[in-house]
Design an enzyme around this catalytic site. Sequence first.
Site, PDB file in Angstrom:
ATOM      1  CE  LYS A  95      -4.099  -2.084   1.780  1.00 55.57           C
ATOM      2  NZ  LYS A  95      -3.795  -3.661   2.250  1.00 55.57           N
TER       3      LYS A  95
HETATM    4  C1  LIG Z   1      -4.705  -4.423   1.810  1.00 52.67           C
HETATM    5  C2  LIG Z   1      -3.929  -6.055   1.671  1.00 52.67           C
HETATM    6  C3  LIG Z   1      -4.394  -7.040   0.906  1.00 52.67           C
HETATM    7  C4  LIG Z   1      -5.602  -6.941   0.136  1.00 52.67           C
HETATM    8  O1  LIG Z   1      -5.163  -6.111  -1.016  1.00 52.67           O
HETATM    9  P1  LIG Z   1      -6.645  -5.744  -1.918  1.00 52.67           P
HETATM   10  O2  LIG Z   1      -6.150  -4.752  -2.806  1.00 52.67           O
HETATM   11  O3  LIG Z   1      -7.463  -4.884  -1.017  1.00 52.67           O
HETATM   12  O4  LIG Z   1      -7.205  -6.844  -2.467  1.00 52.67           O
HETATM   13  C5  LIG Z   1      -3.520  -8.019   0.792  1.00 52.67           C
HETATM   14  N1  LIG Z   1      -2.433  -8.132   1.562  1.00 52.67           N
HETATM   15  C6  LIG Z   1      -2.075  -7.157   2.634  1.00 52.67           C
HETATM   16  C7  LIG Z   1      -0.712  -7.656   3.265  1.00 52.67           C
HETATM   17  C8  LIG Z   1      -2.667  -6.100   2.654  1.00 52.67           C
HETATM   18  O5  LIG Z   1      -2.458  -5.191   3.313  1.00 52.67           O
END
Ligand SMILES: *Cc1c(COP(=O)(O)O)cnc(C)c1O
Length: 429
Positions: free
Chosen positions: A107
């Site tokens: 993210k």
């Molecule tokens: C947010 C997150 C996900 C999920 O990703 P999406 O784009 O919401 O499907 C998977 N793994 C981790 C570690 C995350 O922080």
Amino acid sequence: MRYYSLNHNAPEVSFKEAVIQGLAPDKGLYFPQSITALPAAFFENIEALSNEQIAFEAIRQFTGDEIPEKDLKEIIADTLCFDFPLVKVEKNVYSLELFHGPTMAFKDVGARFMSRCLAFFNKANTNSKNTVLVATSGDTGGAVASGFLGVKGVEVIILYPSGKVSDIQERQLTTLGQNITALEVDGVFDDCQDMVKKAFLDADLKHKNLTSANSINIARWLPQMFYFFFAYKQLKSKGKSLIFSCPSGNFGNICAGIMAKRLGLPIAHFVASTNVNDTVPRFLEKGNYEPKPSKATISNAMDVGNPSNFIRIQELYDHNLEAFKKDFSSYSFTDAATTIALENIYSNSGYIAEPHGTVGFLGLKAEMQKQPNSVGIFLETAHPIKFSEVVEPALKIKLPIPKQIEGVMNKEKRMIKIKTYAELKAFLI
Ligand SMILES: *Cc1c(COP(=O)(O)O)cnc(C)c1O
């Protein structure tokens, strides 16, 4: 580039307006009016391009003329301040490590890109001020706090459920200060999310220019395309058909991967791997879309009962279920199966995964049984240290603390405790 609302009941907007609003006034997600594939020569020469050049080519049509070339290049350079290694785990199976950024989760990419876009828009109009309001179940909060720290004209308020995020995650969002405020909510993630949604609809808060920093925001979602290209660039066996498996919660990552395919990246198949929050695998099996309240698992960033980006994926396939199913599979795994796989990956290859990546690995393996002559990549979306409570006992090891995490361990946590929407509103005003 113009963006329309997927609820089809709001005016089209520019990239800038879509970023600032987050969600359209009719509560639909924004979607680009056109998607133009990149020339074949781009993919033939991809190894000669830097990550920054690749990212620039991938995103420029979506920002259009609203961010000049020079500024867009600066935003990208600032966003991509870390590596995206593709690591071989076993024959034809690779882990794409997305956790080398400041908060050690993928993210970071979207949060950094979005914050710098907002800073650019505010530079042109020094009077404007935005408030980013975000609910987090763990990883989003830290990435948004770090990505937006010190960005001029943007105030960030993060709501997190008391006692439901890990110590490291809490530190990442409560120790930075400056323009970042953490609100500890006496409740669960859904309570935080409900308060945020209420605030977006509250006429008394209109003057605060509230926006979201979840993957519903196009400036957080679209840059997630970048690392699918980076993985392809590093892949040696380009002749084989390529499968990507994304551990999925809100389906932002996998939807960005499908965008990369639409831009011409030769991806043969996508796997959405989920934990027991299995709304999409059930939909593919049974044909009806029935969201359910989320259940808590060891891969908690994927505890999502109603994935917000699934509607964008359907739009990418013109709501044609048959075409969609050709390119896309989805599998769900229990915590028990995930823990066993985590142990097996380690004992077979020495690779240390964490629960989310392991769910991705399991989904990839399931699909590769059906398509054995392919090469597969699963996204490793967070560093194992962020889920050390699961990883260390399962693998019987002690993980060293990386320097990004060390930086927040000794700082003082600061948060404001709230319980009700009225308290949130009073705080915002
Ligand atoms: C947010 C997150 C996900 C999920 O990703 P999406 O784009 O919401 O499907 C998977 N793994 C981790 C570690 C995350 O922080």
